[in-house]
Design a protein around this motif. Structure first.
Motif, mmCIF file in Angstrom:
data_model
loop_
_atom_site.group_PDB
_atom_site.id
_atom_site.type_symbol
_atom_site.label_atom_id
_atom_site.label_comp_id
_atom_site.label_asym_id
_atom_site.label_seq_id
_atom_site.Cartn_x
_atom_site.Cartn_y
_atom_site.Cartn_z
ATOM 1 N N ALA B 96 0.915 -1.267 -0.027
ATOM 2 C CA ALA B 96 -0.026 0.117 0.061
ATOM 3 C C ALA B 96 1.011 1.287 0.055
ATOM 4 O O ALA B 96 0.619 2.068 -0.825
ATOM 5 N N VAL B 97 1.761 1.204 0.822
ATOM 6 C CA VAL B 97 2.814 2.509 0.908
ATOM 7 C C VAL B 97 3.409 2.680 -0.760
ATOM 8 O O VAL B 97 3.340 3.580 -1.109
ATOM 9 N N MET B 98 3.721 1.475 -1.266
ATOM 10 C CA MET B 98 4.565 1.663 -2.458
ATOM 11 C C MET B 98 3.818 1.955 -3.665
ATOM 12 O O MET B 98 4.072 2.737 -4.525
ATOM 13 N N SER B 99 2.338 1.845 -3.319
ATOM 14 C CA SER B 99 1.503 1.989 -4.725
ATOM 15 C C SER B 99 0.705 3.237 -4.704
ATOM 16 O O SER B 99 -0.203 3.546 -5.444
ATOM 17 N N LEU B 149 8.914 -8.159 18.169
ATOM 18 C CA LEU B 149 9.843 -8.259 17.072
ATOM 19 C C LEU B 149 9.076 -8.203 15.689
ATOM 20 O O LEU B 149 9.714 -7.505 14.784
ATOM 21 N N LYS B 150 7.894 -8.707 15.806
ATOM 22 C CA LYS B 150 7.152 -8.666 14.391
ATOM 23 C C LYS B 150 6.903 -7.144 13.862
ATOM 24 O O LYS B 150 6.861 -6.793 13.017
ATOM 25 N N LEU B 151 6.216 -6.663 15.021
ATOM 26 C CA LEU B 151 5.847 -4.948 14.920
ATOM 27 C C LEU B 151 7.079 -4.399 14.509
ATOM 28 O O LEU B 151 6.892 -3.551 13.731
ATOM 29 N N SER B 152 8.174 -4.616 15.018
ATOM 30 C CA SER B 152 9.389 -3.918 14.764
ATOM 31 C C SER B 152 9.881 -4.103 12.993
ATOM 32 O O SER B 152 10.237 -3.340 12.365
ATOM 33 N N SER B 153 9.525 -5.432 12.871
ATOM 34 C CA SER B 153 9.729 -5.727 11.476
ATOM 35 C C SER B 153 8.934 -4.947 10.406
ATOM 36 O O SER B 153 9.286 -4.263 9.408
ATOM 37 N N MET B 154 7.658 -5.126 10.863
ATOM 38 C CA MET B 154 6.623 -3.935 10.033
ATOM 39 C C MET B 154 7.185 -2.510 10.093
ATOM 40 O O MET B 154 7.124 -1.894 9.073
ATOM 41 N N ALA B 155 7.547 -1.946 10.864
ATOM 42 C CA ALA B 155 7.906 -0.642 11.007
ATOM 43 C C ALA B 155 9.035 -0.435 10.108
ATOM 44 O O ALA B 155 9.393 0.584 9.481
ATOM 45 N N LEU B 156 10.309 -1.469 10.214
ATOM 46 C CA LEU B 156 11.088 -1.349 9.412
ATOM 47 C C LEU B 156 10.764 -1.596 7.842
ATOM 48 O O LEU B 156 11.131 -0.754 6.820
ATOM 49 N N GLY B 157 9.765 -2.383 7.766
ATOM 50 C CA GLY B 157 9.123 -2.716 6.206
ATOM 51 C C GLY B 157 8.616 -1.104 5.784
ATOM 52 O O GLY B 157 8.771 -0.821 4.816
ATOM 53 N N VAL B 158 7.921 -0.537 6.579
ATOM 54 C CA VAL B 158 7.203 0.862 6.098
ATOM 55 C C VAL B 158 8.307 1.639 5.963
ATOM 56 O O VAL B 158 8.367 2.431 4.820
ATOM 57 N N ALA B 159 9.349 1.795 6.713
ATOM 58 C CA ALA B 159 10.241 2.696 6.707
ATOM 59 C C ALA B 159 11.122 2.756 5.543
ATOM 60 O O ALA B 159 11.545 3.649 4.552
ATOM 61 N N ALA B 171 13.239 10.647 8.761
ATOM 62 C CA ALA B 171 11.538 10.858 8.702
ATOM 63 C C ALA B 171 11.162 9.639 8.617
ATOM 64 O O ALA B 171 10.117 9.290 8.894
ATOM 65 N N ALA B 172 11.700 8.816 7.455
ATOM 66 C CA ALA B 172 11.066 7.506 7.278
ATOM 67 C C ALA B 172 11.251 6.511 8.370
ATOM 68 O O ALA B 172 9.861 5.793 8.944
ATOM 69 N N ASP B 173 12.116 6.778 9.075
ATOM 70 C CA ASP B 173 12.017 5.592 10.263
ATOM 71 C C ASP B 173 11.066 6.005 11.235
ATOM 72 O O ASP B 173 10.526 5.268 12.006
ATOM 73 N N ILE B 174 10.955 7.343 11.599
ATOM 74 C CA ILE B 174 10.169 7.671 12.635
ATOM 75 C C ILE B 174 8.794 7.608 12.223
ATOM 76 O O ILE B 174 8.056 7.152 12.945
ATOM 77 N N ALA B 175 8.429 7.812 10.955
ATOM 78 C CA ALA B 175 6.975 7.706 10.417
ATOM 79 C C ALA B 175 6.856 5.991 10.555
ATOM 80 O O ALA B 175 5.772 5.550 10.934
ATOM 81 N N GLY B 176 7.670 5.219 10.236
ATOM 82 C CA GLY B 176 7.534 3.726 10.597
ATOM 83 C C GLY B 176 7.143 3.363 11.834
ATOM 84 O O GLY B 176 6.172 2.650 12.170
ATOM 85 N N ASP B 177 8.097 3.772 12.830
ATOM 86 C CA ASP B 177 7.895 3.458 14.059
ATOM 87 C C ASP B 177 6.403 4.077 14.732
ATOM 88 O O ASP B 177 5.693 3.439 15.361
ATOM 89 N N THR B 178 6.137 5.573 14.388
ATOM 90 C CA THR B 178 4.943 5.911 14.893
ATOM 91 C C THR B 178 3.756 5.118 14.286
ATOM 92 O O THR B 178 2.667 5.056 14.854
ATOM 93 N N ALA B 179 3.749 4.807 13.119
ATOM 94 C CA ALA B 179 2.736 3.945 12.436
ATOM 95 C C ALA B 179 2.392 2.834 13.306
ATOM 96 O O ALA B 179 1.262 2.467 13.392
ATOM 97 N N VAL B 180 3.376 2.340 13.744
ATOM 98 C CA VAL B 180 3.316 1.013 14.441
ATOM 99 C C VAL B 180 2.799 1.243 15.666
ATOM 100 O O VAL B 180 1.934 0.523 16.220
ATOM 101 N N VAL B 181 3.074 2.397 16.491
ATOM 102 C CA VAL B 181 2.510 2.735 17.533
ATOM 103 C C VAL B 181 1.125 2.947 17.587
ATOM 104 O O VAL B 181 0.254 2.464 18.333
ATOM 105 N N VAL B 182 0.539 3.593 16.440
ATOM 106 C CA VAL B 182 -0.888 3.736 16.104
ATOM 107 C C VAL B 182 -1.683 2.473 15.941
ATOM 108 O O VAL B 182 -2.607 2.334 16.523
ATOM 109 N N PHE B 183 -0.726 1.633 15.203
ATOM 110 C CA PHE B 183 -1.356 0.306 14.993
ATOM 111 C C PHE B 183 -1.790 -0.548 16.171
ATOM 112 O O PHE B 183 -2.667 -1.045 16.429
ATOM 113 N N GLN B 184 -0.642 -0.585 16.987
ATOM 114 C CA GLN B 184 -0.891 -1.179 18.527
ATOM 115 C C GLN B 184 -1.982 -0.940 19.072
ATOM 116 O O GLN B 184 -2.786 -1.519 19.654
ATOM 117 N N GLN B 185 -1.970 0.624 19.567
ATOM 118 C CA GLN B 185 -2.961 1.366 20.132
ATOM 119 C C GLN B 185 -4.447 1.013 19.597
ATOM 120 O O GLN B 185 -5.395 0.600 20.413
#
Lengths: 217, 217
Positions: B96-99, B149-159, B171-185
């Motif tokens: 989804a990010v790529m497209s 660990l899986k969530l962090s892999s997701m964050a890395l994938g998004v980043a 910016a990419a790293d922070i956006a990836g991590d933040t997206a995962v926080v939002v996903f988790q919450q």
DNA sequence: TTGGCCATGTCAGCGACTGACATGAGTGAC
DNA sequence: GTCACTCATGTCAGTCGCTGACATGGCCAA
């Protein structure tokens, strides 16, 4: 069997492994003191030298001059030996959250970020150690798992402290998680650089970037 | 030894454990099909019934009608049996990010958040399963480790996907991590509620709160 | 028919971790 | 001074997670 009786080949290495304790002539108890400290050092060094999976608990215990069983009395498992010090870090940060002035509760995110700054001396003193440790962890997914668990415990600690100050549940949870993201990002930049005193600044920068990103959409 | 030869007491349970495959008369290969699916179900059920640590891999294999060795051919370890499906989730989100259209790269945080929405159907279909699984994981720190660990892999994938689109590294790293926080919450609120279709809304709310908090300080 | 493929079974072994019990220096009571 | 008690450590046996090496036997293509 006393500590001085032991005659297998790795014992000498272990006893002399860290600088202190040269005058071991008088006043020596039944066992060499600070077994857990010796285990921590031995583990970190062996993980660095051979890798985490190539190191057995027996190896660590040998180098520290104790038995495998003793290792498991101090550390719940082979990973924890790198992480049990983080309890202290969490305590410092949580204490900082709790001890802030009353009006700080109105801006929980800012409060959480400022509290992270309380952790910087904790690391500045241990820059070389932190780098070695970070290298070991980066090389092994199993250790990363444990690190994430500790970070999540930190997030929970911050969130709980915020709630105790009257911050709403969901704001507290999100602020806790976000603070940990900033901590992580700042930490990585700090480790990647060469200034032991830059951690606070690195975290500040990471937070500013995060805030700018969040304001976009 | 064929699948039908087995006569130990747990075999019957295992073969009939899921609804499909009633007509097992003709067209039966050497082994019951879908061994990995049977193992996944058996594991989740046993972890629910007795707890993760009280369940041995032998137990799981028995219920699934295979040997312990076969379990480890499908899953790298006892935890992974609950998590290997998440690769698909990460793929969906990264795709989804790529497209997204080219202009989306200007607001990486918004892009990451919108991409998370692509994951909601993935879960809506599996609401009950997700709840059972979440309960098991919440009850065991070892499983939480793997989840992080899986969530962090997701964050890395998004980043990584963001970087491929030209977004700056930090910016990419922070956006990836933040997206995962939002996903988790968002995920936790969704699991705590009762509307299978609310995941997207829960994530949206979590993000809005995060943005509001980040704007404060 | 034959021969290779491949999912699975079988078996032996290592290393992580645990429970139960033994040991013996240090310490305070008497 | 010695007795009893503590407590960090050692010893030992056992369970379980996980792996490598090899065997088995339906299936399918030549």
């Amino acid at each position: 069997m006393s500590a001085t009786d032991m005659s297998d080949d790795s014992t000498d290495v272990s006893i002399c492994h860290h600088g202190e304790f040269q005058p071991r002539i008088v006043d020596m108890g039944r066992w060499e003191p600070d077994a857990s400290g010796r285990l921590r050092r031995a583990a970190l060094d062996l993980y660095s030298e051979r890798g985490f999976e190539q190191t057995t608990v027996q190896d660590i215990a040998d180098r520290a001059g104790v038995t495998e069983r003793t290792f498991f009395r101090y550390f719940t498992d082979k990973r924890e030996v790198l992480f049990d010090g983080l309890h202290a870090l969490e305590d410092v940060i949580v204490a900082a959250v709790m001890s802030a002035p009353a009006e700080a509760s109105a801006k929980p995110m800012k409060l959480a970020m400022d509290s992270l700054q309380a952790a910087t001396p904790f690391f500045a003193e241990r820059y070389d150690y932190a780098k070695q440790r970070a290298g070991v962890i980066a090389a092994n997914p199993g250790l990363q798992e444990r690190e994430f668990l500790k970070l999540s415990s930190m997030a929970l600690g911050v969130a709980t402290a915020l709630k105790a100050r009257g911050v709403g549940d969901s704001a507290a949870d999100i602020a806790g998680d976000t603070a940990v993201v900033v901590f992580q990002q700042g930490f990585q930049r700090w480790i990647g650089g060469s200034d032991p005193d830059a951690l606070g600044r690195c975290m500040r920068e990471a937070y500013d970037e995060l805030a700018a990103l969040a304001a976009q959409g």
